[in-house]
Enzyme design. Structure first.
Site, PDB file in Angstrom:
ATOM      1  N   HIS A  12       0.735  -1.263  -0.053  1.00  0.00           N
ATOM      2  CA  HIS A  12       0.019  -0.039   0.012  1.00  0.00           C
ATOM      3  C   HIS A  12       0.892   1.515   0.038  1.00  0.00           C
ATOM      4  CE1 HIS A  12      -3.286  -2.608   0.810  1.00  0.00           C
ATOM      5  NE2 HIS A  12      -2.714  -3.138   1.777  1.00  0.00           N
ATOM      6  N   LYS A  14       3.583   3.712  -2.381  1.00  0.00           N
ATOM      7  CA  LYS A  14       4.011   4.152  -3.752  1.00  0.00           C
ATOM      8  C   LYS A  14       5.318   3.688  -3.897  1.00  0.00           C
ATOM      9  CE  LYS A  14       1.231   8.101  -2.950  1.00  0.00           C
ATOM     10  NZ  LYS A  14       1.386   9.653  -2.581  1.00  0.00           N
ATOM     11  N   GLU A  52      -4.752  13.548  -1.990  1.00  0.00           N
ATOM     12  CA  GLU A  52      -4.819  12.362  -2.865  1.00  0.00           C
ATOM     13  C   GLU A  52      -6.367  11.955  -3.249  1.00  0.00           C
ATOM     14  OE1 GLU A  52      -2.402   9.508  -0.868  1.00  0.00           O
ATOM     15  OE2 GLU A  52      -0.768  10.542  -1.033  1.00  0.00           O
ATOM     16  N   GLU A  65      -7.018  11.640   1.082  1.00  0.00           N
ATOM     17  CA  GLU A  65      -6.324  12.414   2.242  1.00  0.00           C
ATOM     18  C   GLU A  65      -5.702  13.665   1.684  1.00  0.00           C
ATOM     19  OE1 GLU A  65      -3.397  10.179   4.468  1.00  0.00           O
ATOM     20  OE2 GLU A  65      -2.366   9.782   2.530  1.00  0.00           O
ATOM     21  N   ASN A  67      -2.253  15.868   2.173  1.00  0.00           N
ATOM     22  CA  ASN A  67      -0.779  15.670   2.982  1.00  0.00           C
ATOM     23  C   ASN A  67      -0.430  17.107   2.876  1.00  0.00           C
ATOM     24  OD1 ASN A  67       0.167  12.868   3.470  1.00  0.00           O
ATOM     25  ND2 ASN A  67      -0.480  12.756   1.386  1.00  0.00           N
ATOM     26  N   ARG A  69       2.314  19.088   2.636  1.00  0.00           N
ATOM     27  CA  ARG A  69       3.696  19.144   2.362  1.00  0.00           C
ATOM     28  C   ARG A  69       3.859  18.689   0.981  1.00  0.00           C
ATOM     29  NH1 ARG A  69       4.695  13.731   2.115  1.00  0.00           N
ATOM     30  NH2 ARG A  69       3.494  12.280   3.229  1.00  0.00           N
ATOM     31  N   VAL A  72       7.267  12.493  -1.967  1.00  0.00           N
ATOM     32  CA  VAL A  72       8.431  12.115  -2.411  1.00  0.00           C
ATOM     33  C   VAL A  72       8.335  12.102  -3.897  1.00  0.00           C
ATOM     34  CG1 VAL A  72       9.643   9.816  -2.727  1.00  0.00           C
ATOM     35  CG2 VAL A  72       8.757  10.344  -0.487  1.00  0.00           C
ATOM     36  N   ARG A 115      11.140   4.490  -6.946  1.00  0.00           N
ATOM     37  CA  ARG A 115      11.721   4.564  -5.534  1.00  0.00           C
ATOM     38  C   ARG A 115      12.795   3.320  -5.615  1.00  0.00           C
ATOM     39  NH1 ARG A 115       7.211   6.451  -1.343  1.00  0.00           N
ATOM     40  NH2 ARG A 115       6.075   8.085  -2.697  1.00  0.00           N
TER      41      ARG A 115
END
Length: 215
Positions: A12, A14, A52, A65, A67, A69, A72, A115
């Site tokens: 769950h 990314k 999101e 939600e 965030n 900020r 990534v 990532r």
């Protein structure tokens, strides 16, 4: 600043992100953007933020939600908009106005980020530790690497296992995908078990190549 598609996940979380989404059309982009702005205004939020949503097969979207900020995957947005989001965040915090108005925001090309984690995909993506014996990556047009490691770095159990972000920009999605694959394949990380082969496999999946991957 448009959307990012983060459908490729594990546990769950990314692992591959791209902008713009191959699934989102202009109408959906406008609707989601308006909803995101309404969410921020409803709580008088000032600053960088990411809203999101989950989107279903019928292009209906649902709030997940916010965030408060940068995230990534912010480099893919930077690469298609030409906006330095870290600079903007600091300017906003200092009380300065936004450098551009909404109608001045334009999108150029496509960007994909993966990532690189110190984790073992064959063992449920369990985080790994150790000393990095060799670290290197290609450099070239449309390629960007954000990392905080070097040869000799010690990967400890005290921090998130993400070691680097491998990002590529292209004039279209096909070019961005080819570049990020070359970047992944040419990256060398020895000494710590990592997810490089998993990233290469995910990017090479036909369903991803067609832009049809889901969570």
């Amino acid at each position: 600043l448009g959307e990012r598609d983060c459908s490729i996940q594990r546990r769950h979380q990314k692992v591959v992100e791209e902008a713009p989404s191959a699934f989102v059309d202009d109408a959906l982009r406008a609707q989601m953007g308006e909803a995101a702005v309404r969410a921020a205004r409803s709580c008088d939020y000032v600053g960088a933020g990411t809203v999101e949503f989950l989107v279903d097969s019928e292009r209906r979207f649902y709030f997940l939600e916010m965030n408060t900020r940068l995230q990534v995957e912010h480099p893919v947005t930077e690469l298609i908009t030409g906006v330095d989001l870290v600079d903007w965040q600091l300017r906003i915090a200092a009380g300065e106005p936004l450098p551009l108005s909404q109608d001045e925001i334009a999108y150029d090309g496509h960007a994909i980020e993966v990532r690189l984690y110190a984790e073992d995909p064959s063992a449920g993506f369990m985080p790994q530790t150790g000393t990095i014996r060799h670290w290197g990556h290609p450099e070239g047009e449309g390629m960007r690497v954000d990392s905080g490691i070097c040869t000799g770095s010690v990967v400890s159990p005290h921090y998130d296992p993400m070691l680097a972000k491998l990002i590529a920009w292209g004039r279209d999605r096909g070019e961005a995908l080819r570049r990020v694959l070359r970047l992944v394949e040419g990256t060398h990380l020895l000494g710590v078990v990592n997810n490089k082969d998993f990233l290469r496999a995910a990017l090479s999946e036909p369903v991803f190549e067609r832009g049809e991957a889901t969570t």
